[in-house]
Design a protein around this motif. Structure first.
Motif, PDB file in Angstrom:
ATOM      1  N   GLU A  42       0.821  -1.211   0.000  1.00 43.10           N
ATOM      2  CA  GLU A  42       0.000   0.000   0.000  1.00 43.10           C
ATOM      3  C   GLU A  42       0.859   1.267   0.000  1.00 43.10           C
ATOM      4  N   LEU A  43       1.927   1.244   0.788  1.00 45.05           N
ATOM      5  CA  LEU A  43       2.796   2.417   0.859  1.00 45.05           C
ATOM      6  C   LEU A  43       3.640   2.559  -0.405  1.00 45.05           C
ATOM      7  N   ARG A  44       4.124   1.443  -0.908  1.00 44.95           N
ATOM      8  CA  ARG A  44       4.937   1.497  -2.125  1.00 44.95           C
ATOM      9  C   ARG A  44       4.127   2.023  -3.298  1.00 44.95           C
ATOM     10  N   TRP A  45       2.894   1.548  -3.440  1.00 45.65           N
ATOM     11  CA  TRP A  45       2.033   1.983  -4.536  1.00 45.65           C
ATOM     12  C   TRP A  45       1.645   3.459  -4.388  1.00 45.65           C
ATOM     13  N   ALA A  46       1.577   3.937  -3.139  1.00 48.10           N
ATOM     14  CA  ALA A  46       1.213   5.336  -2.907  1.00 48.10           C
ATOM     15  C   ALA A  46       2.379   6.283  -3.172  1.00 48.10           C
ATOM     16  N   GLY A  47       3.602   5.749  -3.208  1.00 51.17           N
ATOM     17  CA  GLY A  47       4.754   6.593  -3.508  1.00 51.17           C
ATOM     18  C   GLY A  47       5.660   6.883  -2.328  1.00 51.17           C
ATOM     19  N   ILE A  48       5.769   5.945  -1.402  1.00 49.04           N
ATOM     20  CA  ILE A  48       6.635   6.159  -0.238  1.00 49.04           C
ATOM     21  C   ILE A  48       8.095   6.331  -0.645  1.00 49.04           C
ATOM     22  N   GLY A  49       8.475   5.770  -1.785  1.00 47.78           N
ATOM     23  CA  GLY A  49       9.851   5.904  -2.258  1.00 47.78           C
ATOM     24  C   GLY A  49      10.251   7.351  -2.477  1.00 47.78           C
ATOM     25  N   ASP A  50       9.333   8.151  -2.994  1.00 45.38           N
ATOM     26  CA  ASP A  50       9.619   9.567  -3.213  1.00 45.38           C
ATOM     27  C   ASP A  50       9.869  10.297  -1.897  1.00 45.38           C
ATOM     28  N   ILE A  51       9.119   9.939  -0.877  1.00 45.95           N
ATOM     29  CA  ILE A  51       9.316  10.567   0.435  1.00 45.95           C
ATOM     30  C   ILE A  51      10.646  10.122   1.034  1.00 45.95           C
ATOM     31  N   MET A  52      11.010   8.860   0.829  1.00 44.15           N
ATOM     32  CA  MET A  52      12.288   8.364   1.348  1.00 44.15           C
ATOM     33  C   MET A  52      13.461   9.098   0.691  1.00 44.15           C
ATOM     34  N   VAL A  53      13.343   9.383  -0.590  1.00 46.84           N
ATOM     35  CA  VAL A  53      14.383  10.144  -1.281  1.00 46.84           C
ATOM     36  C   VAL A  53      14.395  11.582  -0.774  1.00 46.84           C
ATOM     37  N   GLU A  54      13.228  12.169  -0.627  1.00 48.28           N
ATOM     38  CA  GLU A  54      13.109  13.562  -0.160  1.00 48.28           C
ATOM     39  C   GLU A  54      13.704  13.735   1.236  1.00 48.28           C
ATOM     40  N   LYS A  55      13.500  12.750   2.109  1.00 47.15           N
ATOM     41  CA  LYS A  55      14.001  12.829   3.478  1.00 47.15           C
ATOM     42  C   LYS A  55      15.464  12.407   3.591  1.00 47.15           C
ATOM     43  N   GLY A  56      16.055  11.923   2.497  1.00 46.09           N
ATOM     44  CA  GLY A  56      17.459  11.529   2.516  1.00 46.09           C
ATOM     45  C   GLY A  56      17.711  10.146   3.082  1.00 46.09           C
ATOM     46  N   ILE A  57      16.693   9.317   3.154  1.00 44.89           N
ATOM     47  CA  ILE A  57      16.859   7.959   3.670  1.00 44.89           C
ATOM     48  C   ILE A  57      17.568   7.084   2.642  1.00 44.89           C
ATOM     49  N   VAL A  58      17.220   7.272   1.375  1.00 45.95           N
ATOM     50  CA  VAL A  58      17.773   6.485   0.282  1.00 45.95           C
ATOM     51  C   VAL A  58      18.133   7.433  -0.862  1.00 45.95           C
ATOM     52  N   PRO A  59      19.282   7.214  -1.502  1.00 44.81           N
ATOM     53  CA  PRO A  59      19.593   8.048  -2.670  1.00 44.81           C
ATOM     54  C   PRO A  59      18.669   7.724  -3.847  1.00 44.81           C
ATOM     55  N   GLU A  60      18.430   8.707  -4.677  1.00 45.81           N
ATOM     56  CA  GLU A  60      17.507   8.541  -5.802  1.00 45.81           C
ATOM     57  C   GLU A  60      17.971   7.448  -6.753  1.00 45.81           C
ATOM     58  N   SER A  61      19.266   7.281  -6.885  1.00 46.20           N
ATOM     59  CA  SER A  61      19.790   6.261  -7.796  1.00 46.20           C
ATOM     60  C   SER A  61      19.487   4.846  -7.315  1.00 46.20           C
ATOM     61  N   LYS A  62      19.230   4.662  -6.028  1.00 45.66           N
ATOM     62  CA  LYS A  62      19.013   3.323  -5.467  1.00 45.66           C
ATOM     63  C   LYS A  62      17.529   2.987  -5.272  1.00 45.66           C
ATOM     64  N   ILE A  63      16.666   3.984  -5.200  1.00 46.96           N
ATOM     65  CA  ILE A  63      15.269   3.737  -4.843  1.00 46.96           C
ATOM     66  C   ILE A  63      14.545   2.891  -5.883  1.00 46.96           C
ATOM     67  N   ARG A  64      14.789   3.120  -7.161  1.00 52.07           N
ATOM     68  CA  ARG A  64      14.102   2.345  -8.204  1.00 52.07           C
ATOM     69  C   ARG A  64      14.474   0.871  -8.127  1.00 52.07           C
TER      70      ARG A  64
END
Length: 97
Positions: A63-85
């Motif tokens: 549910e969170l992945r489909w809603a776009g939690i990855g974008d928030i993780m990148v925005e907060k600096g938890i994961v680099p954008e190159s690794k999130i996909r």
């Protein structure tokens, strides 16, 4: 008459607030909230804390992945954008099995 109108207004405000809460994920991380819209009205993962969780664990929640939690993780600096996909694809493949 006025008392009855006030009751209807209060009920309407409470119903709208409930609808808003059911329709969004409230993501908490380091004293800040982020909002994600849900695909359906439900209480599942309405409030979610990102603290002390590995990115892989967070992305396992469909549910969170489909809603776009990855974008928030990148925005907060938890994961680099190159690794999130890569992490999202890995979680998606794991949920398909």
């Amino acid at each position: 008459m006025w008392e009855q109108i006030k009751k209807y207004i209060i009920i309407g405000i409470l119903a709208a607030a409930g609808y808003y809460v059911l329709g969004h994920h409230f993501i908490y991380y380091e004293r800040s909230f982020s909002l994600l819209p849900k695909e359906e009205l439900t209480l599942k993962y309405t409030f979610y804390d990102l603290g002390n969780k590995r990115p892989e664990t967070i992305l396992k929640v469909d549910e969170l992945r489909w809603a776009g939690i990855g974008d928030i993780m990148v925005e907060k600096g938890i994961v680099p954008e190159s690794k999130i996909r890569m992490l999202e694809d890995k979680a998606e493949m794991a949920s398909d099995n």
